[in-house]
Design an enzyme around this catalytic site. Sequence first.
Site, mmCIF file in Angstrom:
data_model
loop_
_atom_site.group_PDB
_atom_site.id
_atom_site.type_symbol
_atom_site.label_atom_id
_atom_site.label_comp_id
_atom_site.label_asym_id
_atom_site.label_seq_id
_atom_site.Cartn_x
_atom_site.Cartn_y
_atom_site.Cartn_z
ATOM 1 N N CYS A 4 63.489 17.651 33.040
ATOM 2 C CA CYS A 4 63.282 17.948 31.615
ATOM 3 C C CYS A 4 61.908 17.451 31.169
ATOM 4 C CB CYS A 4 64.398 17.298 30.789
ATOM 5 S SG CYS A 4 64.051 17.190 29.023
ATOM 6 N N CYS B 18 61.985 15.030 28.234
ATOM 7 C CA CYS B 18 62.417 13.690 28.650
ATOM 8 C C CYS B 18 61.248 12.910 29.249
ATOM 9 C CB CYS B 18 63.547 13.794 29.666
ATOM 10 S SG CYS B 18 65.010 14.691 29.090
ATOM 11 N N CYS C 255 65.529 44.794 23.817
ATOM 12 C CA CYS C 255 66.558 44.328 24.741
ATOM 13 C C CYS C 255 67.025 45.467 25.661
ATOM 14 C CB CYS C 255 67.737 43.768 23.941
ATOM 15 S SG CYS C 255 69.236 43.525 24.883
ATOM 16 N N CYS D 258 70.695 46.214 25.421
ATOM 17 C CA CYS D 258 71.026 46.963 24.202
ATOM 18 C C CYS D 258 70.750 48.455 24.398
ATOM 19 C CB CYS D 258 70.215 46.436 23.021
ATOM 20 S SG CYS D 258 70.486 44.690 22.662
#
Length: 498
Positions: free
Chosen positions: A47, A50, A401, A404
């Site tokens: 991460c 992090c 999309c 879609c």
Amino acid sequence: MKLLLCLTSFSISLVFASDVLYYSNKDFAENIPTHDLALVEFFAPWCADCTMLDPLYEDAARILKDNDPPVPLIKVDCTVDTATCVQYGAQHYPTFKVMRNGEAEDYKGRVTAADIVKNLKYMAGPASKELKTVEDVEAFLAHDDYSVIGFFRNEKSDLAKIYRKVADPLKLEVLFAHTTEQAIRDKYNYNNDIVLFQPKIYQNEFEEPIRKYDGEASTQKITEWIKKQRLGLCAERTTENSEKFPKPLFVVYYDVNFFLNKEDTIYWRNRVLKVAKKFQDAGIDVNFAISHHHIWVHELGTFGLTEEQNGKPVFVPRDKPVVTARDTRGRKYVMPDEFSEDNLEKFVNDVLQEKIENYLKSDPIPLSNDEPVKVVVARNFDEIVNNEEKDVLIEFYAPWCAHCTTMEPKYKELAERLKDEKDLIIAKMDATTNELPKPYEYSKFPIIYFSAKGKKKNPKLYTDILEIDDLIKFIAKESTNELKGYTRRGIMRKKTEL
């Protein structure tokens, strides 16, 4: 040469001392209840956020280990100690939890070394600091936070007991202190009183910097008074305190910074305060705030006040502040005129009296909407989807999309098959150009919901395969009335049954 050979014969590792504690699944269960207070970061080594926070977390840990009492900062690697992370709901990284004697609560402060230290010190210390001398009071008030002091004859008085109950849940919002010293009470001329002190940096000519509570001795009443006084006529609204502001709320955005841009910050705030004072004197319940425009870019985007640059929303600062509002129903408004005291006052009155149209990100309402798949935009959403006379299946899509695009002919065929169902509407909405009302939301496209009659506040999310027969089964199961052409299991009826 011998030294070089010697050095290359061994693997050398440097170990840096850390003041952060690392717990495994076993360590966590055994050790966390031993801490009266601790902060836990659930992280993943991959991460990036992090990793960026590591030095800040180390700095805070170094300072808090010497606090009185010490407050440990702990880390749990969620790629290794998964069970603990799952137990405490760490679904994204980093996730921070405050642990009190083994009980977890969300950490709600900013994740900087200074804020972590400040917040954890407040949590670890008493709700209210005892002041023994006049010098103690002066030192306590010498900062840029709102402060409340209880001046009591003795700590066992009813008001003192209530004060402690008030201070504990509010101590992260306001600094609390108390005293029973006669010399302090004489100096400040308070006796069994609760007093709020506005920091010098926020003081202005429109409101009293020192305010004494004169209501009944009630935990609820005193809490409500402190919360209201803490915001005052026009407070700075940040990401940490934004939920504290009641509606109707009018927010003025500009380069708010009481330290680096003090002159302009105070200048524009005074213009807002002057208007706020008028409404307060008139007894009209309305709330004002100032916010930094760069911090609230996303919010400004929801009011149509940003523009796209390199694929990201950007707010381009104006010469004068911009103003938005939310009424008690959560509807949004944008002040159409250039900022001035008169225009702000007019805008507030127009919103309160519903003389101005609310802002809604929306495509135009279609002139014709006769196709089997009805086109929904934000401005006709209530009329079509929240129509209590009809069940509605609605697809939220994005033009870019691919899923879609693949879904589009199937969705049209679905609507054709069910076009004779008089109590059912098949609809779609472009979620990229229209604002979605609550509780509808999306994390991917397409997203399909079923909104049944009488259940408009709780639409059902479709989670199955995006195929026509599966959608029909879903509709047949969720529909208010049984479909004429299909059974409740989504099986097509024979013509003799129709």
